[in-house]
Design an enzyme around this catalytic site. Sequence first.
Site, PDB file in Angstrom:
ATOM      1  N   CYS A 219       0.880  -1.333   0.079  1.00  0.00           N
ATOM      2  CA  CYS A 219       0.135  -0.111   0.051  1.00  0.00           C
ATOM      3  C   CYS A 219       0.820   1.156   0.054  1.00  0.00           C
ATOM      4  CB  CYS A 219      -0.815   0.191   1.132  1.00  0.00           C
ATOM      5  SG  CYS A 219      -0.152   0.378   2.770  1.00  0.00           S
TER       6      CYS A 219
ATOM      7  N   CYS B 115       3.219   1.791   2.827  1.00  0.00           N
ATOM      8  CA  CYS B 115       4.672   0.888   2.755  1.00  0.00           C
ATOM      9  C   CYS B 115       5.597   1.646   1.899  1.00  0.00           C
ATOM     10  CB  CYS B 115       4.511  -0.345   1.892  1.00  0.00           C
ATOM     11  SG  CYS B 115       3.305  -1.379   3.028  1.00  0.00           S
TER      12      CYS B 115
ATOM     13  N   ASP C  94      -4.025  25.598 -30.819  1.00  0.00           N
ATOM     14  CA  ASP C  94      -3.358  25.997 -32.049  1.00  0.00           C
ATOM     15  C   ASP C  94      -4.142  25.732 -33.322  1.00  0.00           C
ATOM     16  OD1 ASP C  94      -1.096  26.945 -33.770  1.00  0.00           O
ATOM     17  OD2 ASP C  94      -0.915  24.743 -34.146  1.00  0.00           O
TER      18      ASP C  94
ATOM     19  N   ASP D 134       0.735  21.139 -31.756  1.00  0.00           N
ATOM     20  CA  ASP D 134       1.626  19.926 -32.490  1.00  0.00           C
ATOM     21  C   ASP D 134       2.854  20.578 -33.060  1.00  0.00           C
ATOM     22  OD1 ASP D 134       0.803  21.489 -34.533  1.00  0.00           O
ATOM     23  OD2 ASP D 134       0.554  19.936 -35.754  1.00  0.00           O
TER      24      ASP D 134
ATOM     25  N   ASP E  48       4.908  25.631 -30.670  1.00  0.00           N
ATOM     26  CA  ASP E  48       3.831  25.529 -29.569  1.00  0.00           C
ATOM     27  C   ASP E  48       4.523  25.020 -28.261  1.00  0.00           C
ATOM     28  OD1 ASP E  48       1.867  26.355 -31.111  1.00  0.00           O
ATOM     29  OD2 ASP E  48       1.504  24.222 -32.058  1.00  0.00           O
TER      30      ASP E  48
END
Length: 700
Positions: free
Chosen positions: A16, A19, A410, A594, A598
Amino acid sequence: MSESNLVELNVTGMHCNNCALSVHKMLEKKGLKEVHVDFANEEVKFSNAGELNLDGIIKDIEGLGFKVYENEEIPQEGFFAKVENKFIFSLIFAVPLFSHMFLPFHWLHNPYIQLALCLPVFILGLSYFGKSAINSLRSGVPNMDVLIFIGFTSAFIYSLTGTVLNLGPDYMFYETTAVIITLVLLGNVFEKRSVSQTTSAIKDLLKYQQVKAIRLIGDEQEVIDSRMINSGDTLLVNTGEKIPADGDIIWGNASVNESLLTGESLPIEKNKYDSVIGGTVVEQGSIKILATKVGKHSVLSQIVEIMKRAQSSKPPIQRLGDRVAAIFVPVVVSIAVLTFVLSYLIFDVQLGESIMRSIAVLVISCPCAMGLATPTAVMVGLGRGAKQGVLIKGGATVEEMANLKYMVFDKTGTLTTGNFAVRDIQVFDLDMAEAKSLIVALESYSNHPIAKSLVAELESDKMKRFIFTEVNEVKGMGIKAIDADGNQYEIGSSKIVQPETDIDGFDVFLKKNDQLICKIAIEDELKPEAKNLIDLLKERKITPVLLSGDRKEKCEFVAQKLGIDTVYSEQRPEQKLQVIDSFKKKGTTAMVGDGINDAPALTTSDVGVSLGNASHIAIQSAKVILLNNDLNSVITLLKVGKHTLITIKQNLFWAFFYNIFAIPLAALGYLGPMLAALAMACSDVVVIGNSLRLKIKKLD
């Protein structure tokens, strides 16, 4: 994190977040940097610029009760190393011990028989829970095993005292000791299997890498494991086989199913010199490929690594659960002590019953449920997104997408296809057919996207042919040509015409002997799914924004078609940054793009979303990659973010509500230790089960 200083270890036994927290805190105390602990994938990573005593670090991790393997191939576990076998062993003794409560066998009531049946289970509990509890206390992060250990040890010592001093049946609680250990082990079995299901998306991807390959050496064929492939190897792939490595086709053609990466079920035709990706499937045809990227450099390996990091990164909402879990154990121990004091000393409850109430408080408390609430939901949510072509790099991104206020786009290649369509043609002193023939003849000499689009749209078999004796492409201007009769032609942007020329709404101009003979208006071809996405954003109260370096008329035309009210045109990369910053001040902002230009905006935004066919730098800058280049994937992203956050909130509510409701019941004596142990085991299962529901849940 630099490769040179990066240390990766496989660590088993963490079940978990608590731990993982103990390992993380211990490594940070040692001065290690960039510590990354993932309990679900059993990985520990860290870096250190100075001298590194790796053996000492491994010893310290194992000192916390976990096991370290430096290689990826984890050895076969021993019988008692498996929690399933521990459960079966303890169940064999716990059943007859518990049955004395309703079976009429007097020998089962003998305290020494009960001690003999309980002792093997108690020793197993000491070795499993006791070791973990003591090591967690040493690390300064007490875990759930501390509560379990105190609970069953108290019951055993109380019972053993009654047996040695012959105090009678009121002191016999051996079955409580054995059943607590058995039921908690049962919960661990459920937890282990459920957590493994939450990481199934990564395991599925890893399976795609584990294939056989046919390596060609001259005329010889050699079948090898895909892990033995080297860059530069020539590989043969036939119909129905998985492509074993990233590479380029050097012979043959095939239909390749890339749904693994894109979610697109239709196969893609691949020919000589096309690139292929390892793990995808050749549905028809045979190809020879030259391996280019192997091992950790392959696309699939990088996706697996991104997913592992994403699943273990913490969204802000998890901080609440972590803070509570960190102080949970001391608080519960205090409540248990207070329960005993009030029951025995204030309310005159019998000693045995007072102890049982305290034990029930310890056993029913479950910090694991709080620790599992967020990571399990994040794992499943990110896995579901990945299977639909949406690769999310960080768990925090899930929460940011759910709270999104602005989405900035964009234009070219994002909202539009990057292809161009002819909107209008005006001709002067020649007919339309001849103008189209001339446009195609000239633009066929250019590789510019607009030129390619014009040729593709206007070309036909009945066109007039032109013969040019000289053709030159002038960068930033267009094409210049001379025909056999000495006529001079020029086609290009508005830069080739006189300043007084009416260019409003037109983009490409054609001149013959310095006289304008044709004007062409072009428009970006919108992606078919763009309008649906913009409408959905508005429904969700997310403001769409168009941010582009293109001309004002172009941007406003696209925005008008899609219904985008806020438009920023003719923006340079540095200006895009300023726009993104202004929106971030008003609310959580995503940027979808893309191109190389950008990349700064993608990095600056709260959530950068990059298309899978984007430039390399754009992909590196983004937090989300849309592998199938489809804007419908943005809708998938929004849905995954929304429902993952809903699941996290549900899990945290259940974990907190369970403890708030159950601890008082145990303290008041309404829940015995055995029922408390069963309820505690169920709480983990409920939280993980709710997370797994996200796998099949309908996303609206």
